[in-house]
Write a protein that holds these residues in place. Structure first.
Motif, mmCIF file in Angstrom:
data_model
loop_
_atom_site.group_PDB
_atom_site.id
_atom_site.type_symbol
_atom_site.label_atom_id
_atom_site.label_comp_id
_atom_site.label_asym_id
_atom_site.label_seq_id
_atom_site.Cartn_x
_atom_site.Cartn_y
_atom_site.Cartn_z
ATOM 1 N N VAL A 90 -25.484 -14.500 5.922
ATOM 2 C CA VAL A 90 -24.455 -14.599 4.889
ATOM 3 C C VAL A 90 -23.110 -15.049 5.479
ATOM 4 O O VAL A 90 -22.398 -15.841 4.861
ATOM 5 N N ALA A 91 -22.769 -14.571 6.659
ATOM 6 C CA ALA A 91 -21.460 -14.883 7.242
ATOM 7 C C ALA A 91 -21.212 -16.397 7.345
ATOM 8 O O ALA A 91 -20.127 -16.864 6.961
ATOM 9 N N PRO A 92 -22.168 -17.211 7.841
ATOM 10 C CA PRO A 92 -21.908 -18.654 7.881
ATOM 11 C C PRO A 92 -21.724 -19.265 6.493
ATOM 12 O O PRO A 92 -20.970 -20.231 6.338
ATOM 13 N N LEU A 93 -22.385 -18.699 5.484
ATOM 14 C CA LEU A 93 -22.202 -19.172 4.110
ATOM 15 C C LEU A 93 -20.760 -18.952 3.666
ATOM 16 O O LEU A 93 -20.103 -19.862 3.153
ATOM 17 N N VAL A 94 -20.256 -17.752 3.873
ATOM 18 C CA VAL A 94 -18.880 -17.436 3.487
ATOM 19 C C VAL A 94 -17.900 -18.302 4.285
ATOM 20 O O VAL A 94 -16.937 -18.838 3.729
ATOM 21 N N ALA A 95 -18.176 -18.475 5.577
ATOM 22 C CA ALA A 95 -17.313 -19.317 6.410
ATOM 23 C C ALA A 95 -17.297 -20.748 5.876
ATOM 24 O O ALA A 95 -16.235 -21.389 5.813
ATOM 25 N N HIS A 96 -18.441 -21.249 5.487
ATOM 26 C CA HIS A 96 -18.530 -22.603 4.943
ATOM 27 C C HIS A 96 -17.648 -22.747 3.703
ATOM 28 O O HIS A 96 -16.885 -23.705 3.589
ATOM 29 N N GLN A 100 -14.409 -25.210 3.219
ATOM 30 C CA GLN A 100 -14.484 -26.322 2.273
ATOM 31 C C GLN A 100 -13.551 -26.170 1.081
ATOM 32 O O GLN A 100 -12.988 -27.148 0.606
ATOM 33 N N ARG A 101 -13.444 -24.961 0.595
ATOM 34 C CA ARG A 101 -12.562 -24.666 -0.536
ATOM 35 C C ARG A 101 -11.774 -23.434 -0.143
ATOM 36 O O ARG A 101 -12.354 -22.448 0.249
ATOM 37 N N LYS A 102 -10.515 -23.516 -0.266
ATOM 38 C CA LYS A 102 -9.712 -22.340 0.056
ATOM 39 C C LYS A 102 -10.121 -21.205 -0.869
ATOM 40 O O LYS A 102 -10.211 -21.381 -2.073
ATOM 41 N N LEU A 103 -10.414 -20.060 -0.292
ATOM 42 C CA LEU A 103 -10.727 -18.890 -1.092
ATOM 43 C C LEU A 103 -9.436 -18.362 -1.691
ATOM 44 O O LEU A 103 -8.412 -18.278 -1.014
ATOM 45 N N SER A 104 -9.471 -18.016 -2.952
ATOM 46 C CA SER A 104 -8.286 -17.472 -3.610
ATOM 47 C C SER A 104 -8.037 -16.049 -3.105
ATOM 48 O O SER A 104 -8.926 -15.424 -2.522
ATOM 49 N N LYS A 105 -6.848 -15.534 -3.370
ATOM 50 C CA LYS A 105 -6.544 -14.147 -2.995
ATOM 51 C C LYS A 105 -7.504 -13.198 -3.698
ATOM 52 O O LYS A 105 -7.922 -12.194 -3.126
ATOM 53 N N LYS A 106 -7.866 -13.537 -4.929
ATOM 54 C CA LYS A 106 -8.805 -12.703 -5.674
ATOM 55 C C LYS A 106 -10.183 -12.728 -4.998
ATOM 56 O O LYS A 106 -10.825 -11.680 -4.859
ATOM 57 N N ASP A 107 -10.647 -13.911 -4.573
ATOM 58 C CA ASP A 107 -11.934 -14.015 -3.871
ATOM 59 C C ASP A 107 -11.929 -13.158 -2.613
ATOM 60 O O ASP A 107 -12.885 -12.422 -2.341
ATOM 61 N N ILE A 108 -10.855 -13.244 -1.845
ATOM 62 C CA ILE A 108 -10.749 -12.490 -0.594
ATOM 63 C C ILE A 108 -10.734 -10.994 -0.873
ATOM 64 O O ILE A 108 -11.400 -10.216 -0.190
ATOM 65 N N ALA A 109 -9.999 -10.591 -1.898
ATOM 66 C CA ALA A 109 -9.946 -9.170 -2.261
ATOM 67 C C ALA A 109 -11.336 -8.666 -2.668
ATOM 68 O O ALA A 109 -11.747 -7.566 -2.275
#
Length: 123
Positions: A90-96, A100-109
């Motif tokens: 899963v970690a490489p998926l999240v890193a990808h 590729q697309r900046k994760l929003s603050k909501k996504d990170i939270a």
């Protein structure tokens, strides 16, 4: 059981509301997909052979109901994606996605909260 993208379109109709006839399914997806009645019936027959749906005769038509649950399909597809593209990790998926697309603050939270819950459950 592998479900094609076209079959998934039919399954999505049935997951939202079932039982449905071939005509009802065609009415819902035919125009957007540019499908004719024969296409929908072929997809329904493939799904019947895969035991993803069940057909029950009602008068002169059949009504179709999903046997494969949406959650099972999502789990199969997610695992397949992880295995094919990220070696099952899963970690490489999240890193990808973060590259590729900046994760929003909501996504990170949401990710932080999920990781905290997973960490808590592991202890």
């Amino acid at each position: 059981m592998a479900i094609s993208e076209a079959e998934a379109v039919v399954m999505d109709v049935l997951w939202r509301s079932a039982p449905r006839s071939a005509e009802e399914i065609l009415g819902e997806v035919g125009p957007a997909q540019n499908w004719q009645e024969g296409t929908v019936k072929s997809l329904l027959n493939r799904l019947l052979r895969k035991k993803a749906i069940h057909a029950e005769r009602e008068g002169r038509r059949y009504l179709y109901t999903p046997l494969l649950k949406r959650e099972q399909y999502v789990q199969q597809e997610s695992k397949g994606l992880l295995d094919r593209l990220f070696g099952g990790r899963v970690a490489p998926l999240v890193a990808h996605f973060s590259e590729q697309r900046k994760l929003s603050k909501k996504d990170i939270a949401e990710l932080r909260k999920l990781l905290e819950e997973l960490d808590h459950d592991a202890h």
